[in-house]
Design an enzyme around this catalytic site. Structure first.
Site, short mmCIF file in Angstrom:
data_model
loop_
_atom_site.label_atom_id
_atom_site.label_comp_id
_atom_site.label_asym_id
_atom_site.label_seq_id
_atom_site.Cartn_x
_atom_site.Cartn_y
_atom_site.Cartn_z
N ARG A 1 -20.55 -11.92 113.58
CA ARG A 1 -21.08 -10.78 113.54
C ARG A 1 -20.25 -9.78 113.12
O ARG A 1 -20.36 -8.47 113.56
CB ARG A 1 -21.54 -10.19 115.21
CG ARG A 1 -22.79 -11.25 115.36
CD ARG A 1 -23.99 -11.18 114.70
NE ARG A 1 -24.90 -11.94 115.18
CZ ARG A 1 -25.24 -13.29 115.28
NH1 ARG A 1 -24.44 -13.84 114.43
NH2 ARG A 1 -26.28 -13.87 115.86
N1 EPU Z 1 -31.49 -17.45 128.31
C1 EPU Z 1 -31.70 -17.32 129.54
N2 EPU Z 1 -32.30 -15.97 129.67
C2 EPU Z 1 -32.54 -14.88 128.98
C3 EPU Z 1 -32.01 -15.17 127.50
C4 EPU Z 1 -31.24 -16.54 127.03
O1 EPU Z 1 -31.66 -18.17 130.28
O2 EPU Z 1 -32.70 -13.93 129.30
C5 EPU Z 1 -30.95 -18.70 127.71
C6 EPU Z 1 -31.87 -19.49 126.70
O3 EPU Z 1 -32.72 -20.33 127.58
C7 EPU Z 1 -30.90 -20.44 126.16
C8 EPU Z 1 -29.67 -19.78 125.86
O4 EPU Z 1 -29.86 -18.80 127.02
O5 EPU Z 1 -30.84 -21.86 126.92
C9 EPU Z 1 -29.22 -19.13 124.85
O6 EPU Z 1 -30.47 -18.18 124.20
P1 EPU Z 1 -31.04 -17.97 123.01
O7 EPU Z 1 -31.38 -19.19 122.41
O8 EPU Z 1 -31.97 -17.04 123.04
O9 EPU Z 1 -29.70 -17.29 122.09
P2 EPU Z 1 -28.74 -16.05 122.13
O10 EPU Z 1 -27.49 -16.98 122.33
O11 EPU Z 1 -29.19 -15.34 123.37
C10 EPU Z 1 -28.64 -15.98 119.82
C11 EPU Z 1 -28.41 -14.74 118.85
C12 EPU Z 1 -29.75 -14.07 118.38
C13 EPU Z 1 -30.49 -15.07 117.89
C14 EPU Z 1 -30.73 -16.49 118.77
C15 EPU Z 1 -31.43 -17.57 118.15
C16 EPU Z 1 -26.42 -13.36 119.36
C17 EPU Z 1 -26.12 -12.23 120.24
N3 EPU Z 1 -27.53 -13.73 119.60
O12 EPU Z 1 -29.00 -15.48 120.93
O13 EPU Z 1 -29.60 -13.29 117.45
O14 EPU Z 1 -31.89 -14.68 117.59
O15 EPU Z 1 -29.16 -17.00 119.13
O16 EPU Z 1 -30.73 -18.13 117.12
O17 EPU Z 1 -25.53 -13.96 118.77
C18 EPU Z 1 -29.15 -10.90 117.29
O18 EPU Z 1 -28.12 -11.09 116.73
O19 EPU Z 1 -29.56 -9.66 117.06
C19 EPU Z 1 -29.91 -11.88 117.79
C20 EPU Z 1 -30.97 -11.61 118.25
#
Ligand code: EPU
Length: 284
Positions: A166
């Site tokens: 990022r």
């Molecule tokens: N989770 C929870 N509760 C929540 C959110 C997430 O338990 O409220 C758990 C999910 O169930 C999962 C894990 O946390 O097991 C990871 O969550 P997720 O797959 O949503 O991925 P993330 O790490 O939260 C990242 C990127 C997103 C991208 C997604 C999908 C960052 C900060 N975030 O989110 O990018 O869309 O992976 O590839 O790197 C962005 O950068 O603006 C963004 C939305």
């Protein structure tokens, strides 16, 4: 000097997906001459406005929006730089919308950007913050960048900048004007399949007014999961609220201010007791 680039005062709440922020002078720039003129005074460069919080008081600096010639895409294969395994495109303007580009590449069976499906950015903004998902990030697919900096236009290889998760490592004031992509020849079906995989990973994300993820993920963790586990979903300041669907999204419930968003993020950080780094850019 008479202005050549169209200039308008616009509330930044209209140019950002989160929908907060006061007025700024917006310069629509489509040529190098216009870019030189626009950058003669302090400026900031707007991408898709999809990762941005602008202060309620508005901005003293000019806001540059790349349009016209800086939003055109030449996707033809460069025969000198390409071979059967590598497809290097022509120049793609930084003002080009990323979602449309991702879709066009899929139709042409070109692989490299499909992991960025659903990111509502402009190409330049996606480069600036090295946007991505765990299925890939912008710098993975760059062959070269054309950058305007201190009045000069130069072409760089992506490794010229210390990019990481990022972050592009480009210096403040640099304007990414165009990029060339380094893609892999594939088929529309294969690219579509990978795109659906990346899209599926976004299923739990809110569809409301947001600016994507608010915080960067700490190494090996998910900020959203940490916020969720701490019971902070639904935390609200004014008209800004932590989404019930995903803990790393702030929702503008309607009429939220930048102050609401900033206070909300501070509150979450305090309650978590963890120093999370903002993913949003804050312009104030
Ligand atoms: N989770 C929870 N509760 C929540 C959110 C997430 O338990 O409220 C758990 C999910 O169930 C999962 C894990 O946390 O097991 C990871 O969550 P997720 O797959 O949503 O991925 P993330 O790490 O939260 C990242 C990127 C997103 C991208 C997604 C999908 C960052 C900060 N975030 O989110 O990018 O869309 O992976 O590839 O790197 C962005 O950068 O603006 C963004 C939305």
């Amino acid at each position: 000097m008479t202005a050549v680039a169209p200039v308008r005062r616009i509330p930044m709440s209209r140019l950002t997906t989160l929908g907060v922020g006061g007025e700024a002078e917006v310069w629509s720039v489509g040529t190098l001459e216009e870019l030189r003129e626009a950058t003669a005074q302090p400026y900031r460069v707007l991408g898709g406005g999809s990762n941005l919080v602008v202060a309620d008081a508005g901005l003293g600096e000019r806001v540059i929006k790349l349009v016209g010639g800086y939003a055109e895409a030449d996707l033809e294969r460069d025969p000198q730089l390409s071979d059967e395994h590598v497809y290097v495109t022509g120049w793609i303007g930084a003002g080009k919308a990323l979602p449309a580009l991702v879709r066009t590449l899929q139709k042409r069976g070109l692989s490299g950007l499909e992991g960025l499906v659903g990111i509502p950015a402009a190409v330049g903004g996606a480069v600036w913050m090295n946007a991505g998902t765990r299925f890939g990030e912008m710098f993975d697919a760059l062959h070269s960048l054309e950058v305007y900096y201190r009045g000069e236009v130069r072409v760089y290889a992506p490794d010229a900048f210390p990019h990481r998760y990022r972050s592009s490592g480009l210096p403040q004031g640099a304007v990414v004007t165009r990029v060339r992509l380094r893609l892999t020849p594939s088929t529309p079906e294969e690219v579509e399949a990978r795109m659906q995989g990346a899209d599926l990973a976004r299923k739990g994300q809110p569809k409301a007014r947001t600016a994507g993820c608010a915080f960067k993920n700490p190494p090996g963790e998910s900020a959203g999961r940490l916020i969720d586990r701490a019971g902070l979903k639904g935390t609200r300041v004014g008209n800004a609220m932590i989404s019930h669907e995903h803990g790393n999204f702030v929702i503008n419930l309607g009429g939220a201010t930048a102050e609401d968003v900033i206070t909300l993020l501070r509150t979450v950080q305090e309650k978590l007791g963890l120093p999370l780094e903002w993913e949003y850019e804050l312009w104030e």
